[in-house]
Design an enzyme around this catalytic site. Structure first.
Site, PDB file in Angstrom:
ATOM      1  CE  LYS A 273      37.405  28.784  26.380  1.00  0.00           C
ATOM      2  NZ  LYS A 273      36.472  29.506  27.196  1.00  0.00           N
TER       3      LYS A 273
ATOM      4  CB  THR B 191      27.547  36.579  38.385  1.00  0.00           C
ATOM      5  OG1 THR B 191      28.918  36.686  38.765  1.00  0.00           O
ATOM      6  CG2 THR B 191      26.750  37.720  38.988  1.00  0.00           C
TER       7      THR B 191
ATOM      8  CD  GLU C 149      36.269  34.008  42.576  1.00  0.00           C
ATOM      9  OE1 GLU C 149      36.178  32.916  43.129  1.00  0.00           O
ATOM     10  OE2 GLU C 149      37.015  34.923  43.008  1.00  0.00           O
TER      11      GLU C 149
ATOM     12  CE  LYS D  57      30.386  38.913  40.908  1.00  0.00           C
ATOM     13  NZ  LYS D  57      31.784  39.296  40.959  1.00  0.00           N
TER      14      LYS D  57
ATOM     15  CG  HIS E  38      41.479  55.598  38.883  1.00  0.00           C
ATOM     16  ND1 HIS E  38      42.447  56.477  39.328  1.00  0.00           N
ATOM     17  CD2 HIS E  38      41.562  54.509  39.673  1.00  0.00           C
ATOM     18  CE1 HIS E  38      43.089  55.930  40.348  1.00  0.00           C
ATOM     19  NE2 HIS E  38      42.569  54.734  40.572  1.00  0.00           N
ATOM     20  CB  ALA E  39      37.555  60.470  35.516  1.00  0.00           C
TER      21      ALA E  39
ATOM     22  N   GLY F 168      33.437  48.732  31.340  1.00  0.00           N
ATOM     23  CA  GLY F 168      33.102  47.705  30.360  1.00  0.00           C
ATOM     24  C   GLY F 168      33.442  46.357  30.961  1.00  0.00           C
TER      25      GLY F 168
ATOM     26  CB  CYS G  34      31.716  41.352  35.672  1.00  0.00           C
ATOM     27  SG  CYS G  34      32.452  39.712  35.683  1.00  0.00           S
TER      28      CYS G  34
ATOM     29  NE  ARG H 285      34.001  37.768  28.458  1.00  0.00           N
ATOM     30  CZ  ARG H 285      33.929  36.778  29.339  1.00  0.00           C
ATOM     31  NH1 ARG H 285      32.836  36.068  29.438  1.00  0.00           N
ATOM     32  NH2 ARG H 285      34.964  36.499  30.120  1.00  0.00           N
TER      33      ARG H 285
END
Ligand SMILES: NC(=O)c1ccc[n+]([C@@H]2O[C@H](COP(=O)([O-])OP(=O)(O)OC[C@H]3O[C@@H](n4cnc5c(N)ncnc54)[C@H](O)[C@@H]3O)[C@@H](O)[C@H]2O)c1
Length: 448
Positions: free
Chosen positions: A35, A122, A151, A207, A254-255, A260, A263, A331
């Site tokens: 990275k 978190t 955050e 949070k 919103h259905a 997912g 978080c 994720r």
């Protein structure tokens, strides 16, 4: 101010570049050398709109740099942010705090002079106490104030969210940290973003409570969508009708195929465990987790039923894989469970996603990938729209249909209008919007 950010993922990197953009002198640290190498070549390790340009500008201005070692950066920093991952611990669903505690130990041996250590990751209630204890135990001479600074940014709109937050929450136990954190966020504060100071444990809980509430809101409208399908009502209109009430608000109604991402799934699970540990279970959150888990499988059943009850040997084309548009993050993406459900029933799956295919190859085995929506539609028995990328909002429907073997279109995000799809000859299925003419019978009264 001199700022060190430990962990340069979605949160760390965005925090770092935005703080540099405010004029601070920032070093982003990550132990993943690949990275750091990529960032030094000005290649972004993640997809986030606007990130590359902002990083390049701040590196050029001399305010932002990268390193794989925190020693020097922490020694000269006035504030050290911890922004490493807190994934679900395998087996029990508690937040895995290994990375946070490792950083606490590393920071402890490198700090010089009074330093604020701000946890952006978190973390469960009480983690700040433990971070402070670890630092004191590792280096009794360390003069640190550990604060919680959760955050709230959203991937896909992260820079804008960071620069224009609804609020900034800072939980502290040591009053010296107040002035330092006020200075860090001064440009936002001047812009009227509410800076809320509270106790550290309260900030940690804010949070989780925020994420759990949003996850419940999504799950609520998903259940209402199922009822709409059964009862012959339209969930979009129900959502609009309730969202106009200011006490409810129109967002997150919103259905779709269930929440997912990096978080909500792990944070709802962690909050559930926190509640149980404190002997104060959060049953609404527990139920939310369970409903959402089942929903992905239910969505594969919806696709199978749209294909006439059987997908063995049939080709299903999947549009969109990431957990939401404008990110490459896979994720806990609903697509994973939906596709697995289809593969289990013998379907042949080909997928396309504008940014998520590299990550998807790692987590969804047994499927193939195409170049664009029309490519994967070739000979398909059904198309399933799973993630509502803008590129999928204005598909050339005639071209798409001409490619398909059977024109079944399952729209799990309610992007298209039923009448329009019917006009183009599709057998169209969406969420919580029963097909015209297919009104379910009202339940009979007991007396009848
Ligand atoms: N992704 C989001 O949208 C989001 C939003 C709000 C809060 N959060 C929270 O922020 C935290 C970070 O999430 P993320 O999505 O940025 O995670 P991420 O996995 O993208 O990034 C974490 C980074 O930390 C690095 N790291 C781990 N241990 C390290 C160490 N000892 N030293 C240096 N680097 C180390 C990893 O290599 C990785 O690059 C999590 O707690 C998450 O819940 C995430």
């Amino acid at each position: 101010m001199k700022v060190a950010i430990v962990g340069s993922g979605y949160v760390g990197l965005v925090t770092g570049v935005c703080l540099a953009d405010f004029g601070h002198d920032v070093i982003c640290i990550d132990k993943d050398q690949s990275k750091i190498d990529a960032l030094e070549r000005n290649e972004m390790p993640i997809y986030e709109p606007g990130l590359g340009e902002l990083v390049a500008a701040n590196v050029a201005a001399g305010r932002l740099s990268f390193s794989n070692s925190l020693e020097e950066a922490v020694a000269s920093a006035e504030v050290v942010f911890i922004a490493v991952g807190t994934p679900s611990r395998r087996g029990d669903g508690h937040a895995d705090l290994t990375y946070v505690y490792d950083v606490a130990r590393e920071v402890a041996v490198s700090v010089k002079g009074f330093t604020v250590v701000a946890t952006k990751s978190t973390v469960p209630v009480g983690t700040g106490d433990e971070v402070a204890r670890i630092i004191a135990a590792t280096n009794p001479d360390a003069d640190v104030a550990v604060v919680s600074n959760p955050e709230f940014l959203r991937e896909g709109a992260a820079i804008d969210d960071f620069k224009r937050p609804d609020r900034i929450v800072v939980g502290l136990e040591d009053e010296r940290a107040r002035a330092v954190m006020t200075e860090v966020y001064r440009p936002l504060y001047l812009n009227q973003a509410p800076l809320m100071f509270t106790a550290r444990r309260t900030a940690e809980l804010i949070k989780y409570a925020a994420n759990a509430f949003l996850a419940m809101k999504i799950t609520f409208i998903n259940e209402v969508a199922d009822l709409c399908e059964a009862a012959g009502a339209n969930v979009q209109e129900v959502a609009h009708g309730i969202g106009l009430d200011n006490r409810i608000g129109s967002k997150f109604l919103h259905a779709g195929p269930g929440y997912g991402g990096s978080c909500f799934p792990k944070d709802t699970l962690a909050l559930m465990k926190i509640g149980q540990d404190f002997g104060s279970p959060l049953r609404l959150v527990e139920t939310t987790v369970s409903i959402n888990d089942q929903r992905k499988r239910a969505m594969s059943r919806k696709v199978i039923s749209a294909c006439g009850g059987d997908v063995r040997g049939k080709k299903v084309a999947v549009l969109g894989l990431t957990f939401k548009p404008n990110t490459d993050d896979m994720r806990e993406a609903p697509s994973i469970g939906i596709i697995q459900g289809l593969l289990d029933k013998g379907a042949i799956v080909e997928a396309y996603d504008p940014e998520g295919m590299a990550a998807a190859r790692q987590v969804i085995p047994g499927i193939s990938f195409g170049e664009n929506p029309y490519d994967i539609a070739d000979d398909a028995d059904a198309i399933v729209l799973v993630t509502e990328w803008n590129a999928f909002r204005s598909l050339d429907l005639d071209r798409l249909k001409a490619k398909m073997r059977v024109p079944v279109f399952v729209d799990l995000r309610n992007v298209y209008r039923q009448a329009e799809m019917a006009k183009h000859g599709f057998q169209y299925h969406s969420v919580g919007r029963p097909e015209a003419g297919l009104r379910a019978e009202a339940p009979r009264k007991a007396a009848e």
